[in-house]
Write a protein that holds these residues in place. Structure first.
Motif, mmCIF file in Angstrom:
data_model
loop_
_atom_site.group_PDB
_atom_site.id
_atom_site.type_symbol
_atom_site.label_atom_id
_atom_site.label_comp_id
_atom_site.label_asym_id
_atom_site.label_seq_id
_atom_site.Cartn_x
_atom_site.Cartn_y
_atom_site.Cartn_z
ATOM 1 N N THR A 1 -13.915 -7.989 -9.469
ATOM 2 C CA THR A 1 -14.108 -7.291 -8.199
ATOM 3 C C THR A 1 -12.841 -6.520 -7.815
ATOM 4 O O THR A 1 -11.721 -6.988 -8.056
ATOM 5 C CB THR A 1 -14.481 -8.254 -7.060
ATOM 6 O OG1 THR A 1 -14.621 -7.497 -5.845
ATOM 7 C CG2 THR A 1 -13.434 -9.345 -6.846
ATOM 8 N N GLU A 2 -13.057 -5.349 -7.247
ATOM 9 C CA GLU A 2 -11.963 -4.545 -6.696
ATOM 10 C C GLU A 2 -12.243 -4.263 -5.218
ATOM 11 O O GLU A 2 -11.792 -3.270 -4.668
ATOM 12 C CB GLU A 2 -11.830 -3.224 -7.464
ATOM 13 C CG GLU A 2 -11.450 -3.416 -8.922
ATOM 14 C CD GLU A 2 -11.389 -2.105 -9.688
ATOM 15 O OE1 GLU A 2 -11.814 -1.061 -9.134
ATOM 16 O OE2 GLU A 2 -10.921 -2.118 -10.844
ATOM 17 N N ALA B 1 -7.447 5.761 0.566
ATOM 18 C CA ALA B 1 -7.066 6.233 -0.775
ATOM 19 C C ALA B 1 -6.459 5.117 -1.626
ATOM 20 O O ALA B 1 -6.188 5.316 -2.814
ATOM 21 C CB ALA B 1 -6.068 7.387 -0.656
ATOM 22 N N HIS B 2 -6.273 3.946 -1.051
ATOM 23 C CA HIS B 2 -5.669 2.829 -1.799
ATOM 24 C C HIS B 2 -6.675 2.235 -2.775
ATOM 25 O O HIS B 2 -7.839 2.025 -2.436
ATOM 26 C CB HIS B 2 -5.185 1.744 -0.833
ATOM 27 C CG HIS B 2 -4.629 0.530 -1.511
ATOM 28 N ND1 HIS B 2 -3.435 0.552 -2.207
ATOM 29 C CD2 HIS B 2 -5.103 -0.742 -1.621
ATOM 30 C CE1 HIS B 2 -3.204 -0.654 -2.697
ATOM 31 N NE2 HIS B 2 -4.199 -1.448 -2.356
ATOM 32 N N GLU C 1 1.450 -4.156 7.105
ATOM 33 C CA GLU C 1 0.898 -3.056 6.309
ATOM 34 C C GLU C 1 0.242 -3.520 5.004
ATOM 35 O O GLU C 1 0.068 -2.723 4.077
ATOM 36 C CB GLU C 1 1.980 -2.000 6.002
ATOM 37 C CG GLU C 1 2.552 -1.348 7.255
ATOM 38 C CD GLU C 1 3.505 -0.212 6.962
ATOM 39 O OE1 GLU C 1 3.763 0.080 5.783
ATOM 40 O OE2 GLU C 1 4.010 0.407 7.929
ATOM 41 N N SER C 2 -0.136 -4.791 4.912
ATOM 42 C CA SER C 2 -0.749 -5.309 3.687
ATOM 43 C C SER C 2 -2.273 -5.191 3.756
ATOM 44 O O SER C 2 -2.864 -5.102 4.832
ATOM 45 C CB SER C 2 -0.369 -6.784 3.475
ATOM 46 O OG SER C 2 -0.924 -7.591 4.505
ATOM 47 N N THR C 3 -2.908 -5.203 2.590
ATOM 48 C CA THR C 3 -4.372 -5.142 2.546
ATOM 49 C C THR C 3 -4.976 -6.373 3.212
ATOM 50 O O THR C 3 -6.115 -6.331 3.676
ATOM 51 C CB THR C 3 -4.874 -5.053 1.089
ATOM 52 O OG1 THR C 3 -4.427 -6.192 0.347
ATOM 53 C CG2 THR C 3 -4.381 -3.781 0.424
ATOM 54 N N LEU C 4 -4.218 -7.472 3.282
ATOM 55 C CA LEU C 4 -4.739 -8.703 3.881
ATOM 56 C C LEU C 4 -4.807 -8.587 5.403
ATOM 57 O O LEU C 4 -5.759 -9.061 6.029
ATOM 58 C CB LEU C 4 -3.891 -9.905 3.455
ATOM 59 C CG LEU C 4 -3.774 -10.079 1.930
ATOM 60 C CD1 LEU C 4 -2.918 -11.287 1.590
ATOM 61 C CD2 LEU C 4 -5.153 -10.226 1.299
ATOM 62 N N VAL C 5 -3.817 -7.948 6.012
ATOM 63 C CA VAL C 5 -3.881 -7.680 7.461
ATOM 64 C C VAL C 5 -5.061 -6.755 7.753
ATOM 65 O O VAL C 5 -5.768 -6.912 8.753
ATOM 66 C CB VAL C 5 -2.557 -7.067 7.970
ATOM 67 C CG1 VAL C 5 -2.722 -6.501 9.368
ATOM 68 C CG2 VAL C 5 -1.459 -8.114 7.978
ATOM 69 N N VAL D 1 0.872 -1.173 0.000
ATOM 70 C CA VAL D 1 0.000 0.000 0.000
ATOM 71 C C VAL D 1 0.911 1.226 0.000
ATOM 72 O O VAL D 1 1.697 1.428 0.917
ATOM 73 C CB VAL D 1 -0.919 -0.004 1.247
ATOM 74 C CG1 VAL D 1 -1.778 1.252 1.280
ATOM 75 C CG2 VAL D 1 -1.793 -1.251 1.245
ATOM 76 N N LYS D 2 0.809 2.037 -1.059
ATOM 77 C CA LYS D 2 1.756 3.141 -1.241
ATOM 78 C C LYS D 2 1.225 4.490 -0.778
ATOM 79 O O LYS D 2 1.885 5.509 -0.933
ATOM 80 C CB LYS D 2 2.182 3.218 -2.720
ATOM 81 C CG LYS D 2 2.991 2.001 -3.166
ATOM 82 C CD LYS D 2 3.386 2.107 -4.623
ATOM 83 C CE LYS D 2 4.234 0.906 -5.034
ATOM 84 N NZ LYS D 2 4.557 0.935 -6.482
ATOM 85 N N VAL D 3 0.018 4.502 -0.246
ATOM 86 C CA VAL D 3 -0.546 5.763 0.263
ATOM 87 C C VAL D 3 -0.549 5.715 1.793
ATOM 88 O O VAL D 3 -0.566 4.643 2.389
ATOM 89 C CB VAL D 3 -1.985 5.974 -0.271
ATOM 90 C CG1 VAL D 3 -1.970 6.233 -1.771
ATOM 91 C CG2 VAL D 3 -2.886 4.785 0.056
ATOM 92 N N ASP D 4 -0.509 6.884 2.422
ATOM 93 C CA ASP D 4 -0.518 6.935 3.888
ATOM 94 C C ASP D 4 -1.896 6.573 4.446
ATOM 95 O O ASP D 4 -2.010 5.779 5.377
ATOM 96 C CB ASP D 4 -0.115 8.329 4.377
ATOM 97 C CG ASP D 4 1.373 8.584 4.183
ATOM 98 O OD1 ASP D 4 2.131 7.599 4.115
ATOM 99 O OD2 ASP D 4 1.767 9.760 4.071
#
Length: 349
Positions: A277-278, A221-222, A301-305, A214-217
């Motif tokens: 799907t997104e 916004a991801h 910091e992953s979307t899965l966590v 994830v490159k946004v703070d």
């Protein structure tokens, strides 16, 4: 919500490099999604936490040997490509390394010309569209020339490429395995069915966006990558029948979770069909269908966590990860498993 809220320190030596000999011998951390209570078990003990009337939802996608090594025609420069998404007319969206050698019109030869690819377009994030030419059946050529696209944190060579497939893998199309399913054996699945738990198959072809940081703070916004899913009528019926009869929907992996949550309506019923799907699930999300989740331990910091934290709460999840690190659990694709449930409601023995 800041991405750093989902950070934790993971010792490198806990990243599993090889699968266990016995798939179901991995460890299982059981986390009560409401209270944060933790129990330490082994994966076979999942039988103690399932009960008659539940529905286990598994993702039957099959990983293709999507990593190809070739040479650029004219210069013989080495080029590696990763197949990401099949388009039409033998066109694939790919990730190319090094990208600077793959300009428009570049022809790449694989297997001494057994397979050739021409770069026809540049798409988002520098990926390339490549049109392939060959004689015979593409899947057979790919099986001969391709390698399994193991995640970047696995540095060991995989001796048996079937170990990066679930035992129920069926529909080819994934660039990564739905790794929570790697813990199941055919024997364990039969025991689960014999208990009176129904098993519903869905398909979601996993993209490499699963591993993208994830490159946004601010996580809101991801933007998630898109993934193709399919739910057949009979499988939707199994899920909906279990739900109507008071059974719990237990998803095996974040991919099964994303599929059922994408394909269900506000009434909590699963719809048959297919599409892209997104869906991005993070704390604050209200689950429409899923009750319990079997999953592996994921990257900081992953979307899965973030998805797991949406189900059990960030504090409970990060505390469970601290416990897992203290107890030397194995992390990521070939690592141990975690079961997020309601311990007061779900344990039968």
């Amino acid at each position: 919500m800041n991405v750093r809220d989902f950070n934790f320190n993971l010792p490198q030596e806990l990243i599993a490099q090889d699968p266990l000999e016995d798939r179901s011998a991995s460890r299982l951390l059981v986390l009560d999604k409401h209270t944060g209570e933790i129990q330490h078990r082994h994966f076979r003990d999942i039988l103690s936490y399932l009960r008659k009337g539940d529905c286990l939802v598994i993702n039957d996608t099959k990983v293709i040997p999507a990593r190809l090594f070739g040479v650029k025609e004219g210069t013989e420069a080495k080029i590696e490509i990763l197949l990401l998404k099949r388009r039409e007319n033998d066109i694939w969206e790919t990730l190319v390394k090094p990208g600077k050698k793959a300009k428009m019109g570049t022809v790449i030869s694989f297997g001494e010309g057994l397979l050739k690819g021409t770069v026809i377009d540049v798409v988002e994030e520098g990926n390339r569209l490549i049109q392939f030419s060959y004689e015979g059946i593409f899947e057979e050529i790919l099986d001969r020339l391709g390698q399994m696209p193991l995640p970047p944190y696995i540095t060991h060579q995989l001796k048996d490429k079937n170990r990066y497939q679930t035992v129920y893998a069926k529909h080819e199309g994934s660039a990564a395995a739905p790794t929570a399913g790697l813990h199941f054996t055919k024997e364990l699945l039969k025991e689960i069915e014999d208990m009176g738990v129904s098993i519903a198959h869905v398909t979601l072809h996993v993209g490499l966006g699963t591993f993208r940081p994830v490159k946004v703070d601010e996580i809101e916004a991801h933007h998630m990558h898109s993934e193709f899913y399919m739910v057949e009528e009979e499988e939707a019926r199994k899920v909906n029948d279990a739900k109507k009869n008071g059974g719990r929907i237990v998803c095996v992996g974040t991919t099964s979770c994303r599929t059922v949550e994408s394909a269900s309506g506000s009434d909590g019923m699963l719809r048959a069909g297919s599409g892209w799907t997104e869906i991005f699930i993070y704390p604050g999300y209200r689950f429409k269908l899923l009750d319990c989740l079997i999953t592996n331990f994921h990257l900081p910091e992953s979307t899965l966590v973030m998805l797991v934290s949406a189900l059990a709460g960030r504090d409970h999840v990060l505390h469970a990860y601290e416990e897992a690190i203290k107890e030397r659990y194995r992390f990521f694709s070939f690592g141990d498993a975690m079961f997020l449930t309601d311990l007061q409601d779900g344990q039968t023995s």
